[in-house]
Scaffold this active site. Structure first.
Site, short mmCIF file in Angstrom:
data_model
loop_
_atom_site.label_atom_id
_atom_site.label_comp_id
_atom_site.label_asym_id
_atom_site.label_seq_id
_atom_site.Cartn_x
_atom_site.Cartn_y
_atom_site.Cartn_z
N ASP A 400 64.80 33.49 6.99
CA ASP A 400 65.36 32.74 5.75
C ASP A 400 65.45 31.33 6.11
O ASP A 400 66.30 31.12 7.03
CB ASP A 400 66.53 33.33 5.17
CG ASP A 400 67.04 32.58 3.91
OD1 ASP A 400 66.66 33.10 2.76
OD2 ASP A 400 67.71 31.94 4.09
N ASN A 408 65.26 21.39 -2.11
CA ASN A 408 64.73 21.38 -3.50
C ASN A 408 65.27 20.13 -4.35
O ASN A 408 64.90 19.42 -4.90
CB ASN A 408 64.84 22.74 -4.22
CG ASN A 408 63.60 23.49 -3.74
OD1 ASN A 408 62.54 23.10 -3.37
ND2 ASN A 408 63.82 24.80 -3.89
N ASP A 417 57.92 23.56 -1.79
CA ASP A 417 56.55 23.88 -1.83
C ASP A 417 55.95 23.68 -0.26
O ASP A 417 55.52 24.53 0.27
CB ASP A 417 55.82 24.05 -2.70
CG ASP A 417 56.50 24.49 -4.24
OD1 ASP A 417 57.24 25.39 -4.04
OD2 ASP A 417 55.71 24.30 -5.23
N GLU A 443 62.48 31.80 -0.22
CA GLU A 443 62.39 31.25 0.90
C GLU A 443 62.48 32.42 2.29
O GLU A 443 62.84 31.85 3.08
CB GLU A 443 63.36 30.32 1.34
CG GLU A 443 64.75 30.62 1.16
CD GLU A 443 65.57 30.49 -0.42
OE1 GLU A 443 66.79 30.36 -0.45
OE2 GLU A 443 64.72 30.76 -1.13
#
Length: 528
Positions: A400, A408, A417, A443
């Site tokens: 992760d 973000n 992305d 993620e």
């Protein structure tokens, strides 16, 4: 060319028609299947992400209101000192809390305002409060958060209050902090950052079904209790569903209840957002299939020109195969001395093999993650089932990205992305040929290491983690990851058990400081 002879249709026409129908049906079936899977995946993704968003915002809202109530309690403690409170001190306290409240005041036990922050308009010291919220503050004599109401100044507000007692325990009144719902306020600051260009937005309702936050400020205060999602969330439920709101617009909605304030948080996305990806998928499939369609049609015409008489057996097969595309039906054996028959037989055989291969390719494509190119959750589940069913030893590395939300929020979702694609590429380069890589969701990623022991998987995980921690990512800086490792059958005999053990190990890496690898039994690598 005549389409009909004395006995019926010419063979050239029949074969050409068969080829056209076969190819078009293959394209149609493949497109319908791919589009349906794509739509279902998008719907599930929007519902799940909005539900998670709503839960996170509900938690943040509860934390915010708890902090605001504690600050009001602290001001009440200062006011308890008696003569120490004055307008100047209250102004100073307001400046320290202006990010939370639009105004702060102190009222006595008769609801008469004694002091008020100087920038407040419409209400002044000496005025008597008449609202139901102020009455409850006097009678309850405990800290509380009011329902929204219209104040004496005409504002639509929420009151957070705390009682004031003298050193001898005598009730002296209360401290009140207000939030102006129709103006810039702390709730706006928390929620307005969660809007997206695709029409998604967040709104908040209080327990009677009235809006207390909405991106369209003109709607604040309106009753929206007719919305089925609102009915569920103010009843204390959490979840997601497709809904038509009170203005007859369709959304994918996720909702969560905040028990501290009894408010409902709803995050929703217009259902129209899935139309764009579906249209793009259709266009892409048409463009990719067009050369194949032209090639097969030309082949059909060429083969038809080589045949001089009808072939009943082959025509019957073609008719049956047209109705059973993608089912792997084999050509019957044809024994003939005619060159034209053998040539047509081989050509049709090749054509139907290509059709079956394309069908298989289409099925494989819907198992790929569209962003990263790795296997998606569907293909991961399929591989896990095969490995455990065949009792093939393997290790699962669940990883992760640390603080991905911050990426973000700081750089935007497009950069986020790119970070996901960057991590997928690094996994492909570093994990080796004997490993399979998947995007598990969001993620989270998975590396499956077949026919290897736990120590090998641990070393592989550490190699990926260490190289990522010193390699520049699309943000301009390295990213770090946390990893958990579990091995089949050492840590469990079922798919769900291995996933749970790897997830627990990943969670342990997170709570131990992130940027580390943890084995299921608890052995961990120190941070790089």
């Amino acid at each position: 060319m005549k389409l009909l002879n004395k006995k019926g249709f010419t063979l050239r026409f029949s074969i050409s028609f068969l080829v056209i129908v076969a190819v078009l049906l293959t394209m149609l079936i493949g497109m319908i299947s791919a589009i349906q899977v794509n739509r279902d995946s998008l719907v599930s993704s929007y519902l799940q992400s909005n539900n998670q968003y709503a839960k996170k915002l509900a938690s943040n809202t509860g934390d915010l209101l708890t902090t605001m109530k504690q600050n009001i309690v602290s001001i009440a403690a200062i006011a308890r000192r008696g003569n120490s409170m004055n307008t100047t001190l209250l102004d100073d306290l307001y400046q320290e809390n202006r990010q939370y409240f639009n105004s702060i005041f102190i009222a006595n036990e008769n609801r008469v305002i004694q002091f008020m922050s100087s920038n407040t308009t419409g209400v002044h010291p000496g005025d008597k409060l008449t609202s139901e919220a102020s009455r409850i503050a006097i009678t309850s004599r405990t800290p509380f958060i009011s329902n929204p109401y219209r104040s004496k100044s005409g504002r639509y507000i929420i009151l957070i209050s705390s009682p004031i007692f003298s050193q001898k325990g005598e009730y002296k009144g209360f401290v009140g902090g207000t939030i102006y719902l129709e103006e810039k306020n702390v709730l706006n600051s928390l929620l307005e950052e969660h809007f997206f260009g695709n029409g998604s937005y967040v709104f908040v309702v209080e327990k009677t079904g009235h809006l207390i936050f909405h991106p369209d400020k003109k709607r604040i205060g309106q009753a929206v209790g007719g919305n089925s999602v609102v009915q569920k969330v103010i009843a204390g439920a959490n979840g997601s569903q497709r809904v038509t709101n009170t203005q007859h617009h369709d959304f994918f909605a996720g909702y969560a209840y905040d028990p501290i304030s009894s408010w409902g948080i709803i995050a929703q996305t217009p259902t129209s957002v899935i139309e764009g990806p579906s249209s793009n998928l259709i266009n892409k499939m048409l463009l990719q299939s067009l050369p194949f369609l032209i090639l097969v049609l030309l082949m059909g015409w060429w083969v038809a020109n080589q045949i001089s008489r009808p072939l009943h057996t082959l025509a019957k097969f073609s008719d049956e195969a047209t109705l059973n595309l993608g089912k792997g039906k084999s050509l019957p054996e044809l024994r003939s001395n005619y060159y034209e028959v053998r040539l047509l037989y081989q050509s049709v055989k090749i054509a139907f093999q290509n059709i079956n291969q394309d069908m298989s390719q289409l099925r494989d494509e819907v198992k790929m993650d569209g962003l990263t190119g790795l296997g998606n959750r569907r293909s991961f589940d399929s591989v896990m089932t095969k490995l455990t069913t065949r009792h093939t030893p393997f290790s699962m590395i669940l990883l992760d990205i640390d603080h991905f939300k911050k990426v973000n929020d700081t750089y935007g979702h497009l950069t986020g992305d790119e970070v996901l694609k960057f991590l997928a590429g690094m996994m492909e380069d570093l994990a080796g040929d004997r490993s399979l890589n998947f995007r598990y969701g969001g993620e989270e990623f998975v590396i499956l290491v077949k026919h290897e022991d736990t120590n090998y998987a641990f070393q592989m995980a550490e190699r990926v983690r260490k190289i990522l921690s010193v390699t520049k990512s699309p943000t301009g800086e390295p990213i770090t990851i946390s990893l958990g490792v579990a091995t089949f059958p050492v840590h469990g005999n079922e798919t769900e058990e291995i996933i749970m053990k790897a997830d627990q190990a990943l969670y342990q890496s997170k709570i131990n400081g992130r940027n580390r690898t943890t084995l299921s039994e608890g052995v961990e690598q120190k941070e790089a």
